[in-house]
Motif scaffolding. Structure first.
Motif, PDB file in Angstrom:
ATOM      1  N   VAL A  44       0.842  -1.205   0.000  1.00  0.00           N
ATOM      2  CA  VAL A  44       0.000   0.000   0.000  1.00  0.00           C
ATOM      3  C   VAL A  44       0.872   1.247   0.000  1.00  0.00           C
ATOM      4  CG1 VAL A  44      -1.637   1.362   1.371  1.00  0.00           C
ATOM      5  CG2 VAL A  44      -2.002  -1.088   1.075  1.00  0.00           C
ATOM      6  N   LEU A  45       1.874   1.279   0.882  1.00  0.00           N
ATOM      7  CA  LEU A  45       2.706   2.474   0.989  1.00  0.00           C
ATOM      8  C   LEU A  45       3.555   2.699  -0.256  1.00  0.00           C
ATOM      9  CD1 LEU A  45       1.846   2.964   3.933  1.00  0.00           C
ATOM     10  CD2 LEU A  45       4.182   3.611   4.360  1.00  0.00           C
ATOM     11  N   GLN A  46       4.081   1.626  -0.815  1.00  0.00           N
ATOM     12  CA  GLN A  46       4.946   1.788  -1.984  1.00  0.00           C
ATOM     13  C   GLN A  46       4.140   2.176  -3.223  1.00  0.00           C
ATOM     14  OE1 GLN A  46       8.051   1.908  -1.695  1.00  0.00           O
ATOM     15  NE2 GLN A  46       8.735   0.586  -0.047  1.00  0.00           N
ATOM     16  N   GLU A  47       2.913   1.620  -3.361  1.00  0.00           N
ATOM     17  CA  GLU A  47       2.128   1.861  -4.578  1.00  0.00           C
ATOM     18  C   GLU A  47       1.222   3.085  -4.477  1.00  0.00           C
ATOM     19  OE1 GLU A  47      -0.025  -1.581  -5.727  1.00  0.00           O
ATOM     20  OE2 GLU A  47       1.763  -2.793  -6.077  1.00  0.00           O
ATOM     21  N   ASN A  48       0.467   3.179  -3.362  1.00  0.00           N
ATOM     22  CA  ASN A  48      -0.524   4.258  -3.261  1.00  0.00           C
ATOM     23  C   ASN A  48      -0.743   4.698  -1.816  1.00  0.00           C
ATOM     24  OD1 ASN A  48      -2.617   6.044  -3.495  1.00  0.00           O
ATOM     25  ND2 ASN A  48      -4.174   4.511  -3.938  1.00  0.00           N
ATOM     26  N   PRO A  49       0.188   5.485  -1.272  1.00  0.00           N
ATOM     27  CA  PRO A  49       0.007   5.952   0.119  1.00  0.00           C
ATOM     28  C   PRO A  49      -1.226   6.834   0.292  1.00  0.00           C
ATOM     29  CG  PRO A  49       1.842   7.080  -0.931  1.00  0.00           C
ATOM     30  CD  PRO A  49       1.422   5.998  -1.867  1.00  0.00           C
ATOM     31  N   TYR A  50      -1.796   7.327  -0.820  1.00  0.00           N
ATOM     32  CA  TYR A  50      -2.986   8.189  -0.717  1.00  0.00           C
ATOM     33  C   TYR A  50      -4.211   7.394  -0.255  1.00  0.00           C
ATOM     34  CZ  TYR A  50      -0.025  11.592  -2.906  1.00  0.00           C
ATOM     35  OH  TYR A  50       1.012  12.450  -3.144  1.00  0.00           O
ATOM     36  N   ARG A  51      -4.104   6.065  -0.320  1.00  0.00           N
ATOM     37  CA  ARG A  51      -5.202   5.234   0.224  1.00  0.00           C
ATOM     38  C   ARG A  51      -5.389   5.496   1.716  1.00  0.00           C
ATOM     39  NH1 ARG A  51      -5.047  -1.052  -0.999  1.00  0.00           N
ATOM     40  NH2 ARG A  51      -6.545  -1.025   0.718  1.00  0.00           N
ATOM     41  N   LEU A  52      -4.307   5.868   2.392  1.00  0.00           N
ATOM     42  CA  LEU A  52      -4.387   6.129   3.842  1.00  0.00           C
ATOM     43  C   LEU A  52      -5.420   7.217   4.127  1.00  0.00           C
ATOM     44  CD1 LEU A  52      -0.592   6.254   4.868  1.00  0.00           C
ATOM     45  CD2 LEU A  52      -2.096   4.292   4.821  1.00  0.00           C
ATOM     46  N   ALA A  53      -5.446   8.245   3.256  1.00  0.00           N
ATOM     47  CA  ALA A  53      -6.369   9.371   3.472  1.00  0.00           C
ATOM     48  C   ALA A  53      -7.820   8.921   3.359  1.00  0.00           C
ATOM     49  CB  ALA A  53      -6.082  10.483   2.468  1.00  0.00           C
ATOM     50  N   GLU A  54      -8.081   7.888   2.563  1.00  0.00           N
ATOM     51  CA  GLU A  54      -9.449   7.388   2.401  1.00  0.00           C
ATOM     52  C   GLU A  54      -9.812   6.355   3.467  1.00  0.00           C
ATOM     53  OE1 GLU A  54     -10.813   6.272  -1.550  1.00  0.00           O
ATOM     54  OE2 GLU A  54      -9.077   7.291  -2.384  1.00  0.00           O
ATOM     55  N   ASP A  55      -8.811   5.532   3.847  1.00  0.00           N
ATOM     56  CA  ASP A  55      -9.106   4.359   4.690  1.00  0.00           C
ATOM     57  C   ASP A  55      -8.958   4.590   6.180  1.00  0.00           C
ATOM     58  OD1 ASP A  55      -9.512   3.019   2.356  1.00  0.00           O
ATOM     59  OD2 ASP A  55      -7.601   1.957   2.355  1.00  0.00           O
ATOM     60  N   ILE A  56      -8.140   5.579   6.577  1.00  0.00           N
ATOM     61  CA  ILE A  56      -7.775   5.663   7.997  1.00  0.00           C
ATOM     62  C   ILE A  56      -8.137   7.015   8.577  1.00  0.00           C
ATOM     63  CG2 ILE A  56      -5.836   5.615   9.629  1.00  0.00           C
ATOM     64  CD1 ILE A  56      -4.624   3.490   7.686  1.00  0.00           C
ATOM     65  N   SER A  57      -8.967   6.971   9.627  1.00  0.00           N
ATOM     66  CA  SER A  57      -9.377   8.178  10.333  1.00  0.00           C
ATOM     67  C   SER A  57      -8.135   8.837  10.937  1.00  0.00           C
ATOM     68  CB  SER A  57     -10.364   7.785  11.433  1.00  0.00           C
ATOM     69  OG  SER A  57     -10.645   8.878  12.228  1.00  0.00           O
ATOM     70  N   GLY A  58      -8.000  10.149  10.764  1.00  0.00           N
ATOM     71  CA  GLY A  58      -6.846  10.850  11.320  1.00  0.00           C
ATOM     72  C   GLY A  58      -5.752  11.087  10.301  1.00  0.00           C
ATOM     73  N   VAL A  59      -5.881  10.472   9.113  1.00  0.00           N
ATOM     74  CA  VAL A  59      -4.906  10.726   8.046  1.00  0.00           C
ATOM     75  C   VAL A  59      -5.601  11.558   6.975  1.00  0.00           C
ATOM     76  CG1 VAL A  59      -3.404   9.717   6.281  1.00  0.00           C
ATOM     77  CG2 VAL A  59      -3.728   8.538   8.454  1.00  0.00           C
ATOM     78  N   GLY A  60      -5.132  12.762   6.778  1.00  0.00           N
ATOM     79  CA  GLY A  60      -5.679  13.601   5.716  1.00  0.00           C
ATOM     80  C   GLY A  60      -4.760  13.572   4.506  1.00  0.00           C
ATOM     81  N   PHE A  61      -5.123  14.333   3.500  1.00  0.00           N
ATOM     82  CA  PHE A  61      -4.322  14.378   2.276  1.00  0.00           C
ATOM     83  C   PHE A  61      -2.906  14.860   2.579  1.00  0.00           C
ATOM     84  CE2 PHE A  61      -2.560  16.953  -1.146  1.00  0.00           C
ATOM     85  CZ  PHE A  61      -2.500  16.009  -2.167  1.00  0.00           C
ATOM     86  N   LYS A  62      -2.784  15.871   3.451  1.00  0.00           N
ATOM     87  CA  LYS A  62      -1.465  16.467   3.714  1.00  0.00           C
ATOM     88  C   LYS A  62      -0.494  15.420   4.262  1.00  0.00           C
ATOM     89  CE  LYS A  62      -2.110  20.806   2.530  1.00  0.00           C
ATOM     90  NZ  LYS A  62      -2.483  21.930   3.336  1.00  0.00           N
ATOM     91  N   ILE A  63      -0.953  14.600   5.227  1.00  0.00           N
ATOM     92  CA  ILE A  63      -0.081  13.568   5.813  1.00  0.00           C
ATOM     93  C   ILE A  63       0.278  12.543   4.740  1.00  0.00           C
ATOM     94  CG2 ILE A  63       0.026  11.657   7.485  1.00  0.00           C
ATOM     95  CD1 ILE A  63      -1.702  13.365   9.370  1.00  0.00           C
ATOM     96  N   ALA A  64      -0.739  12.088   3.992  1.00  0.00           N
ATOM     97  CA  ALA A  64      -0.490  11.092   2.942  1.00  0.00           C
ATOM     98  C   ALA A  64       0.481  11.653   1.896  1.00  0.00           C
ATOM     99  CB  ALA A  64      -1.811  10.693   2.283  1.00  0.00           C
ATOM    100  N   ASP A  65       0.351  12.947   1.597  1.00  0.00           N
ATOM    101  CA  ASP A  65       1.210  13.573   0.593  1.00  0.00           C
ATOM    102  C   ASP A  65       2.662  13.647   1.072  1.00  0.00           C
ATOM    103  OD1 ASP A  65       1.252  14.584  -2.024  1.00  0.00           O
ATOM    104  OD2 ASP A  65       1.278  16.659  -1.319  1.00  0.00           O
ATOM    105  N   GLU A  66       2.849  13.930   2.367  1.00  0.00           N
ATOM    106  CA  GLU A  66       4.204  13.962   2.938  1.00  0.00           C
ATOM    107  C   GLU A  66       4.848  12.580   2.852  1.00  0.00           C
ATOM    108  OE1 GLU A  66       4.065  15.472   6.928  1.00  0.00           O
ATOM    109  OE2 GLU A  66       3.169  17.365   6.273  1.00  0.00           O
ATOM    110  N   ILE A  67       4.065  11.542   3.198  1.00  0.00           N
ATOM    111  CA  ILE A  67       4.582  10.169   3.143  1.00  0.00           C
ATOM    112  C   ILE A  67       4.945   9.826   1.696  1.00  0.00           C
ATOM    113  CG2 ILE A  67       3.975   7.721   3.473  1.00  0.00           C
ATOM    114  CD1 ILE A  67       2.082   8.737   5.776  1.00  0.00           C
ATOM    115  N   ALA A  68       4.050  10.184   0.754  1.00  0.00           N
ATOM    116  CA  ALA A  68       4.290   9.892  -0.666  1.00  0.00           C
ATOM    117  C   ALA A  68       5.571  10.565  -1.153  1.00  0.00           C
ATOM    118  CB  ALA A  68       3.100  10.363  -1.494  1.00  0.00           C
ATOM    119  N   ALA A  69       5.801  11.806  -0.699  1.00  0.00           N
ATOM    120  CA  ALA A  69       7.010  12.531  -1.121  1.00  0.00           C
ATOM    121  C   ALA A  69       8.261  11.821  -0.600  1.00  0.00           C
ATOM    122  CB  ALA A  69       6.954  13.969  -0.607  1.00  0.00           C
ATOM    123  N   ARG A  70       8.197  11.330   0.646  1.00  0.00           N
ATOM    124  CA  ARG A  70       9.363  10.614   1.218  1.00  0.00           C
ATOM    125  C   ARG A  70       9.621   9.313   0.465  1.00  0.00           C
ATOM    126  NH1 ARG A  70       6.958  11.774   6.542  1.00  0.00           N
ATOM    127  NH2 ARG A  70       7.881  13.694   7.317  1.00  0.00           N
TER     128      ARG A  70
END
Length: 748
Positions: free
Chosen positions: A176-202
């Protein structure tokens, strides 16, 4: 500066299983020292060896502590450590005695045996083959989780969030993290786009990746709903999204259609342009429109009988209703859904009371409600009939298990368990958003009369939608607008000036007024000095109220006369520091016992209680809402809690962590004053953004005052607000959904 400590967890002093917050003692065997450590850990076991990174802090009660920000679990290196780890309860079914036997049998090879050849544990007396397999499964799960947590920490993911991510995805977390970390923003309460975007950038995901653009579009629409919109025009969505992502809007068209096919978004046409809904909001509007249309049935009443009943009400109450008020009673009696609207002084309360008496005489069961505690309390006082908040009417019981946007509450009263009432009257309807309206309608059965009361010229709801205005503008339901200002009200300059402001007419400032004052001042600090003098000396006696009941309203949060600066200064004068008043700093806010405070977001889980004589609890419930105000009664440093008594008599206890949901309320924004009424309102006005200095805002501020309005500041700014009709456009289309369904029903 971060430091590192190592040792084993000797014992756990406290652990909150809900959020993983733990206080524990770490023992360093080499130095033979103990250290109290605190932090949030997804799972932690007594006896485990760890290497932790963090900072030393000093707690006022508990002294020196080590605040852990990240840690890695180390495998014990000697037989004593292995025995301690196994016997700590880390693995279910292995106690201290059995751990000792295992280590005696396998020595320093124990952990390798447990992880790689668990079937050999059956060689130890007291362990069957089945038990050996169970132990192996547990060890494997712990090893997997440990590896996953180390992997997630590499990308700056906190322990608490890491635990949520691992629980959701288990072993697929890496994919999930390697392919599409943006799924976190949809699937997990407390993760917004900004957090998912930071993870994706890393991780190194490209700025124009498909997943990023789709997630960014959903996030843009979610942000828009926070501004009150249920949809955005396509061009505006693309512009905003392009700004957010730093990607050209030409990339977005293809993804828009893909998301429509996936049923995440919905496209409609409005006034020749394409508009884009998040699917959830389209169906909220559509279902709300359907339920409103279903309630809109004729309930024919004999006209002579209704007129006779109105005459009896006038005789019994000693009031005389004008033609429009009589029409309102007649319409309410003969329709399943009825809307009553009008500005201050036009007799809405008198009309509601006449409607109540009409239905009471028929033996009908009535329920009265309003969006806020303050509005419900006022409704009770003016009708003599018990009113409650809509949330309490619907019997709030918290949040859904997996609520993606955190806005919709769970109610005991719904389609399966509707409200038992013949007539439901809702006041202050301008404050009701699409979520709450939808929840209310689910609990109202066809055949129950629903009467909606409000002033459509007030500011719209804080939440998404423009429900009252859209219902009126649809033209599909019976509406009576009261416009005549009654004689008693016409003697009030508050009422007269409010109507002038609403019509865009300039207000004549007169020194002879008894309830509308203008003090011309042109310097922010002088304005604040005048405001303090008014609250402390002049107004309490004039309006027969306590200083804390006098409310300062301002259009802005920032600036010299913004809420943030005003509250810091007013706190210093109205609730100065004393040794007997404990204080607690939360970020840049300082709370002091005795402060006037306001809840600034909906908390559906917050427990409250109402106490009778001698502090005995007489009622309990959950839910504290955006705009609820009260007094900070107690700050308890030892328990790390604060107690607030709200205006309607509810007491709620906040943990120090929850204090970020409160702010000082000596001054509040005009938006936050919706649905409230105060003995006196003070309005400091100097300058500010044109969007905030508009007629709608000024009208709302003036109509909050019961006995006295005092404007302190520039008459030019005041006049400019009356001239400025521009208010932020709110994108909602409940009216169109109502018309569509109404036409479809007629065609049938």
């Amino acid at each position: 500066m971060s430091e590192t400590v190592t040792g084993y967890i000797d014992h756990i002093i406290f652990r909150n299983e809900d959020n993983g917050y733990t206080v524990m003692v770490l023992k360093d065997t080499k130095e033979d020292t103990e250290l109290t450590c605190v932090g949030s850990f997804p799972s932690i076991t007594q006896g485990a060896s760890i290497e932790a990174t963090g900072v030393y802090t000093h707690h006022p009660v508990y002294g020196k502590q080590f605040q852990i920000s990240s840690f890695v679990e180390k495998m014990p290196e000697d037989t004593d450590g292995i025995e301690r780890y196994l016997g700590s309860g880390a693995i279910k079914g292995i106690g201290a005695a059995l751990a000792a036997r295992i280590v005696r049998r396998f020595g320093e090879d124990t952990l390798r045996i447990v992880e790689e050849e668990p079937e050999r544990l059956a060689e130890v007396k007291g362990i069957s083959e089945k038990k050996a397999r169970e132990i192996a499964a547990q060890v494997s799960e712990k090893t997997d989780m440990r590896r996953a947590m180390i992997f997630l920490q590499k990308y700056g993911i906190s322990l608490n969030l890491g635990a949520k991510i691992y629980q959701k995805y288990k072993e697929s977390v890496y994919t999930v993290l390697q392919e599409n970390p943006y799924r976190l923003a949809e699937d997990i309460s407390g993760v917004g786009f900004k957090i998912a975007d930071e993870i994706a950038a890393r991780i190194g995901i490209h700025a124009d990746s498909d997943y990023r653009i789709r997630s960014g579009m959903l996030y843009t629409l979610l942000q828009a709903s926070g501004e009150g919109h249920t949809y955005l025009p396509k061009e505006q969505l693309f512009t905003r999204c392009s700004r957010l992502l730093g990607v050209d809007s030409s990339y977005m068209e293809k993804h828009l259609m893909d998301m429509v096919i996936d049923r995440k978004l919905l496209l409609k046409e409005k006034n020749g342009e394409t508009i884009v809904y998040p699917a959830q909001y389209y169906y909220l509007e559509l279902n709300t429109a359907r339920m409103l249309n279903e309630l809109n049935i004729l309930c024919p009443e004999d006209e002579k009988f209704v007129q006779h009943r109105i005459e009896m009400i006038e005789k019994d109450t000693g009031t005389v209703l004008d033609e429009m008020q009589k029409k309102a009673v007649t319409e309410a009696a003969s329709h399943g859904l009825f809307i009553l609207t009008g500005g201050p002084g036009t007799g809405k309360t008198t009309t509601i009371n006449a409607i109540i008496r009409f239905f009471e005489a028929e033996g009908a069961e009535l329920r009265l409600a309003a969006p806020t505690g303050r509005a419900a309390k006022r409704m009770t006082e003016t009708t003599g009939y018990e009113a409650q908040t809509i949330h309490r009417l619907l019997e709030l019981n918290g949040m859904p298990e997996d609520e993606r946007d955190g806005r919709s509450a769970k109610f005991e009263r719904n389609a399966q368990n509707p409200l038992e009432a013949d007539v439901i009257i809702i006041d202050e309807m301008s404050m009701v958003d699409i979520h709450l309206m939808h929840s209310l309608l689910l609990a109202v059965t066809t055949g129950t009369r629903l009467i909606l009361v409000g002033d459509e010229n007030q500011l719209p709801s804080v939440g998404p939608g423009n429900v009252l205005r859209d219902i009126i503008h649809s033209g599909c339901f019976p509406v009576v607008e009261l416009t005549k200002i009654f004689r008693q009200a016409s003697e009030s300059d508050i009422v007269v000036n409010a109507h002038k402001i609403n019509r865009g007419e300039q207000v004549q400032i007169s020194n002879k007024s008894r309830d509308f004052f203008f003090l011309k001042r042109y310097d922010a600090d002088i304005i604040i000095r005048v405001v303090i003098a008014l609250i402390q000396e002049k107004l309490p006696h004039y309006v027969d109220a306590k200083p804390f009941e006098i409310q300062v309203l301002t259009p802005m949060r920032k600036g010299l006369l913004g809420v943030e600066r005003l509250n810091q200064i007013l706190q210093r004068f109205l609730n100065p520091p004393e040794e007997s008043k404990p204080e607690k700093a939360v970020g840049e806010r300082l709370f002091r016992t005795g402060d006037k405070v306001m809840q600034i977001r909906n908390n559906y889980q917050m427990e409250w209680e109402i106490r009778g004589r001698y502090g005995i609890v007489i009622e309990k419930g959950v839910g504290v809402f955006n705009g609820d105000t009260g007094i900070l009664k107690e700050i308890n440093e030892f328990a790390e809690t604060a107690e607030v008594e709200f205006e309607d008599g509810r007491f709620a206890i906040y943990s120090f962590k929850q204090l970020e949901e409160l702010e000082l309320a000596y001054a509040i924004t005009i938006h936050k004053s919706q649905g409230s009424e105060y003995p006196a309102v003070i309005l400091p006005l100097l300058s500010g953004p044109q969007m905030l200095l508009n007629r709608n805002l000024l009208y709302t501020a003036v109509t909050r005052a019961r006995k006295c309005v005092t404007v302190v500041g520039s008459e030019e700014t005041f006049a400019e607000m009356i001239r400025n009709e521009k208010q932020q456009k709110r994108y909602s289309a409940l009216d169109e959904r109502i018309i569509e369904l109404s036409n479809a029903m007629e065609d049938e």
